[in-house]
Design a protein around this motif. Structure first.
Motif, PDB file in Angstrom:
ATOM      1  N   GLN A   9       0.772  -1.250  -0.006  1.00 34.45           N
ATOM      2  CA  GLN A   9      -0.039  -0.035  -0.007  1.00 34.45           C
ATOM      3  C   GLN A   9       1.074   1.407   0.036  1.00 34.45           C
ATOM      4  O   GLN A   9       0.633   2.278  -0.606  1.00 34.45           O
ATOM      5  CB  GLN A   9      -0.702   0.078   1.272  1.00 34.45           C
ATOM      6  CG  GLN A   9      -1.923   1.114   1.154  1.00 34.45           C
ATOM      7  CD  GLN A   9      -2.951   1.318   0.082  1.00 34.45           C
ATOM      8  OE1 GLN A   9      -3.515   0.296  -0.263  1.00 34.45           O
ATOM      9  NE2 GLN A   9      -2.993   2.359  -0.557  1.00 34.45           N
ATOM     10  N   ILE A  10       1.893   1.336   0.734  1.00 32.67           N
ATOM     11  CA  ILE A  10       2.768   2.297   0.835  1.00 32.67           C
ATOM     12  C   ILE A  10       3.506   2.558  -0.627  1.00 32.67           C
ATOM     13  O   ILE A  10       3.498   3.816  -1.150  1.00 32.67           O
ATOM     14  CB  ILE A  10       3.842   1.955   1.868  1.00 32.67           C
ATOM     15  CG1 ILE A  10       3.545   2.255   3.267  1.00 32.67           C
ATOM     16  CG2 ILE A  10       5.221   2.980   1.624  1.00 32.67           C
ATOM     17  CD1 ILE A  10       4.613   1.836   4.256  1.00 32.67           C
ATOM     18  N   ASP A  11       4.045   1.580  -1.401  1.00 35.35           N
ATOM     19  CA  ASP A  11       4.183   1.510  -2.783  1.00 35.35           C
ATOM     20  C   ASP A  11       3.542   2.417  -3.444  1.00 35.35           C
ATOM     21  O   ASP A  11       3.576   3.185  -4.500  1.00 35.35           O
ATOM     22  CB  ASP A  11       4.890   0.360  -3.107  1.00 35.35           C
ATOM     23  CG  ASP A  11       6.001  -0.214  -2.292  1.00 35.35           C
ATOM     24  OD1 ASP A  11       6.651   0.544  -1.537  1.00 35.35           O
ATOM     25  OD2 ASP A  11       6.342  -1.497  -2.304  1.00 35.35           O
ATOM     26  N   ARG A  12       1.894   1.814  -3.400  1.00 31.39           N
ATOM     27  CA  ARG A  12       0.943   2.438  -4.535  1.00 31.39           C
ATOM     28  C   ARG A  12       0.733   3.952  -4.052  1.00 31.39           C
ATOM     29  O   ARG A  12       0.625   4.941  -4.805  1.00 31.39           O
ATOM     30  CB  ARG A  12      -0.315   1.619  -4.119  1.00 31.39           C
ATOM     31  CG  ARG A  12      -0.345   0.099  -4.689  1.00 31.39           C
ATOM     32  CD  ARG A  12      -1.757  -0.451  -4.702  1.00 31.39           C
ATOM     33  NE  ARG A  12      -2.286  -0.684  -3.442  1.00 31.39           N
ATOM     34  CZ  ARG A  12      -1.969  -1.843  -2.694  1.00 31.39           C
ATOM     35  NH1 ARG A  12      -1.470  -2.881  -3.619  1.00 31.39           N
ATOM     36  NH2 ARG A  12      -2.574  -1.921  -1.727  1.00 31.39           N
ATOM     37  N   ASP A  13       0.738   4.109  -2.678  1.00 30.81           N
ATOM     38  CA  ASP A  13       0.611   5.614  -2.084  1.00 30.81           C
ATOM     39  C   ASP A  13       1.643   6.382  -2.620  1.00 30.81           C
ATOM     40  O   ASP A  13       1.434   7.580  -3.519  1.00 30.81           O
ATOM     41  CB  ASP A  13       0.511   5.893  -0.905  1.00 30.81           C
ATOM     42  CG  ASP A  13      -0.641   5.219  -0.203  1.00 30.81           C
ATOM     43  OD1 ASP A  13      -1.674   4.900  -0.975  1.00 30.81           O
ATOM     44  OD2 ASP A  13      -0.793   4.945   0.765  1.00 30.81           O
ATOM     45  N   TYR A  14       3.153   6.093  -2.735  1.00 27.90           N
ATOM     46  CA  TYR A  14       4.008   6.633  -3.301  1.00 27.90           C
ATOM     47  C   TYR A  14       4.065   6.950  -4.641  1.00 27.90           C
ATOM     48  O   TYR A  14       4.406   8.188  -5.215  1.00 27.90           O
ATOM     49  CB  TYR A  14       5.361   5.949  -2.800  1.00 27.90           C
ATOM     50  CG  TYR A  14       6.632   6.834  -3.171  1.00 27.90           C
ATOM     51  CD1 TYR A  14       7.177   7.609  -2.215  1.00 27.90           C
ATOM     52  CD2 TYR A  14       7.205   6.367  -4.364  1.00 27.90           C
ATOM     53  CE1 TYR A  14       8.534   8.254  -2.695  1.00 27.90           C
ATOM     54  CE2 TYR A  14       8.450   7.015  -4.741  1.00 27.90           C
ATOM     55  CZ  TYR A  14       9.201   7.966  -3.521  1.00 27.90           C
ATOM     56  OH  TYR A  14      10.149   8.756  -4.183  1.00 27.90           O
TER      57      TYR A  14
ATOM     58  N   ALA B  84       1.374   7.222  -6.628  1.00 26.23           N
ATOM     59  CA  ALA B  84       0.104   8.135  -6.892  1.00 26.23           C
ATOM     60  C   ALA B  84       0.529   9.590  -6.436  1.00 26.23           C
ATOM     61  O   ALA B  84      -0.168  10.313  -6.974  1.00 26.23           O
ATOM     62  CB  ALA B  84      -1.106   7.357  -6.396  1.00 26.23           C
ATOM     63  N   SER B  85       1.175   9.701  -5.375  1.00 25.64           N
ATOM     64  CA  SER B  85       1.413  10.877  -4.544  1.00 25.64           C
ATOM     65  C   SER B  85       2.288  11.924  -5.454  1.00 25.64           C
ATOM     66  O   SER B  85       3.100  11.425  -5.957  1.00 25.64           O
ATOM     67  CB  SER B  85       1.777  10.806  -3.268  1.00 25.64           C
ATOM     68  OG  SER B  85       1.896  12.051  -2.599  1.00 25.64           O
TER      69      SER B  85
ATOM     70  N   ASP C 244       2.556  15.069  -3.387  1.00 25.49           N
ATOM     71  CA  ASP C 244       3.140  15.794  -2.459  1.00 25.49           C
ATOM     72  C   ASP C 244       4.674  15.100  -2.038  1.00 25.49           C
ATOM     73  O   ASP C 244       4.739  14.145  -1.492  1.00 25.49           O
ATOM     74  CB  ASP C 244       2.174  15.607  -1.393  1.00 25.49           C
ATOM     75  CG  ASP C 244       2.495  16.330  -0.226  1.00 25.49           C
ATOM     76  OD1 ASP C 244       3.618  16.516   0.144  1.00 25.49           O
ATOM     77  OD2 ASP C 244       1.638  17.260   0.338  1.00 25.49           O
TER      78      ASP C 244
ATOM     79  N   HIS D 155       4.760  14.112   1.581  1.00 27.78           N
ATOM     80  CA  HIS D 155       4.172  12.832   1.965  1.00 27.78           C
ATOM     81  C   HIS D 155       4.961  11.652   1.142  1.00 27.78           C
ATOM     82  O   HIS D 155       5.364  10.661   1.690  1.00 27.78           O
ATOM     83  CB  HIS D 155       2.698  12.686   1.376  1.00 27.78           C
ATOM     84  CG  HIS D 155       1.980  11.486   1.489  1.00 27.78           C
ATOM     85  ND1 HIS D 155       1.945  11.138   2.860  1.00 27.78           N
ATOM     86  CD2 HIS D 155       1.506  10.826   0.556  1.00 27.78           C
ATOM     87  CE1 HIS D 155       1.167  10.110   2.531  1.00 27.78           C
ATOM     88  NE2 HIS D 155       0.816   9.714   1.231  1.00 27.78           N
ATOM     89  N   ARG D 156       5.745  11.785   0.025  1.00 27.76           N
ATOM     90  CA  ARG D 156       6.319  10.911  -0.517  1.00 27.76           C
ATOM     91  C   ARG D 156       7.801  10.689   0.273  1.00 27.76           C
ATOM     92  O   ARG D 156       8.105   9.720   0.451  1.00 27.76           O
ATOM     93  CB  ARG D 156       6.932  11.335  -2.018  1.00 27.76           C
ATOM     94  CG  ARG D 156       5.626  11.091  -2.968  1.00 27.76           C
ATOM     95  CD  ARG D 156       5.968  12.067  -4.272  1.00 27.76           C
ATOM     96  NE  ARG D 156       6.974  11.468  -4.989  1.00 27.76           N
ATOM     97  CZ  ARG D 156       6.797  10.472  -5.837  1.00 27.76           C
ATOM     98  NH1 ARG D 156       5.803   9.920  -6.138  1.00 27.76           N
ATOM     99  NH2 ARG D 156       8.070  10.140  -6.587  1.00 27.76           N
TER     100      ARG D 156
ATOM    101  N   LEU E  95       6.530   8.404   3.159  1.00 25.03           N
ATOM    102  CA  LEU E  95       6.634   7.086   2.762  1.00 25.03           C
ATOM    103  C   LEU E  95       7.879   6.512   2.740  1.00 25.03           C
ATOM    104  O   LEU E  95       8.047   5.182   2.732  1.00 25.03           O
ATOM    105  CB  LEU E  95       5.715   7.036   1.437  1.00 25.03           C
ATOM    106  CG  LEU E  95       4.285   7.395   1.787  1.00 25.03           C
ATOM    107  CD1 LEU E  95       3.646   7.635   0.184  1.00 25.03           C
ATOM    108  CD2 LEU E  95       3.509   6.504   2.377  1.00 25.03           C
TER     109      LEU E  95
END
Length: 223
Positions: A63-68, A70-71, A73, A76-77, A80
């Motif tokens: 999930q962290i990899d997906r958020d990274y 997609a982000s 910011d 935020h990156r 992560l």
């Protein structure tokens, strides 16, 4: 965090999982495991807990990899990225513990129970030279390392992990403890009376070095 770094961390988690699953299968397939020290059973009983934590870690990391990815910011990156970096050394250490357990089980569990202790001693010497290490220590250390991650990622397992660590800590040693109070790396004799009573009739043969002691009290050192 590059894609390659993300894959490396997920791959490391998967690698530890595979090693632990192999250890579980080794123990489960043994026909004589009941003759081993209780520590081996305790290690086996904790394998499902370790696997559950590893699966939690893998899910969170994915999930962290997906958020990274997609982000947009930067802050935020960065957070992560730091989170992922913290996982890698923990998993590397867990991989070492897991390998130790697997190699010991490979050498100890198969075969007759009559000689398991000798196989165990030889296995620990080969797998972990120069270390006082036992199967219960390796499992305990792995749980302690995973605890750092799981307290962040899966609070529901906190009590279970604490109980497992406590139980492993209270087990009788699966190997006799070496008496490290007495070591001798130089030349000449070493006279030890570890218990009470009189130390008598110690002799060292060899010309002018020949000595004999019959002592009730011998004092060394300063005032």
């Amino acid at each position: 965090m590059s894609g390659a770094e993300a894959i490396t961390i997920i791959g490391l988690i998967a690698s530890v999982t595979t090693i632990i699953e192999t250890s579980r299968d080794l123990y489960d397939a043994a026909t004589s495991a009941q003759g081993l020290h209780d520590a081996f059973r305790a290690v086996s009983q904790n394998i499902p807990l370790v696997l559950n934590i590893l699966r939690d870690c893998k899910t969170v990391q994915e999930q962290i990899d997906r958020d990274y990815a997609a982000s947009t910011d930067a802050h935020h990156r960065h957070e992560l990225e730091e989170s992922s970096k913290a996982v890698k050394p923990v998993m590397s250490a867990c991989a070492e513990n897991a390998q130790q357990l697997k190699k010991i089980l490979e050498k100890v569990v198969p075969g007759d129970t009559a000689h398991w202790l000798e196989r165990y001693k030889k296995a620990t010497q080969a797998v972990m030279p120069y270390k006082k290490r036992k199967v219960e220590y390796s499992m305990k250390e792995m749980l302690e390392k995973l605890q750092v991650l799981h307290t962040i990622e899966a609070e529901k397992r906190s009590a279970e992990v604490e109980a497992a660590i406590q139980h492993l800590s209270e087990l009788p040693p699966s190997l006799p403890e070496d008496d490290s109070r007495y070591s001798h790396s130089g030349a000449g004799p070493m006279n030890v009376n570890a218990g009470g009573g009189i130390q008598k009739n110690y002799s060292q043969s060899g010309g002018s070095n020949n000595k004999m002691y019959n002592a009730e009290n011998r004092n060394f050192g300063g005032d």
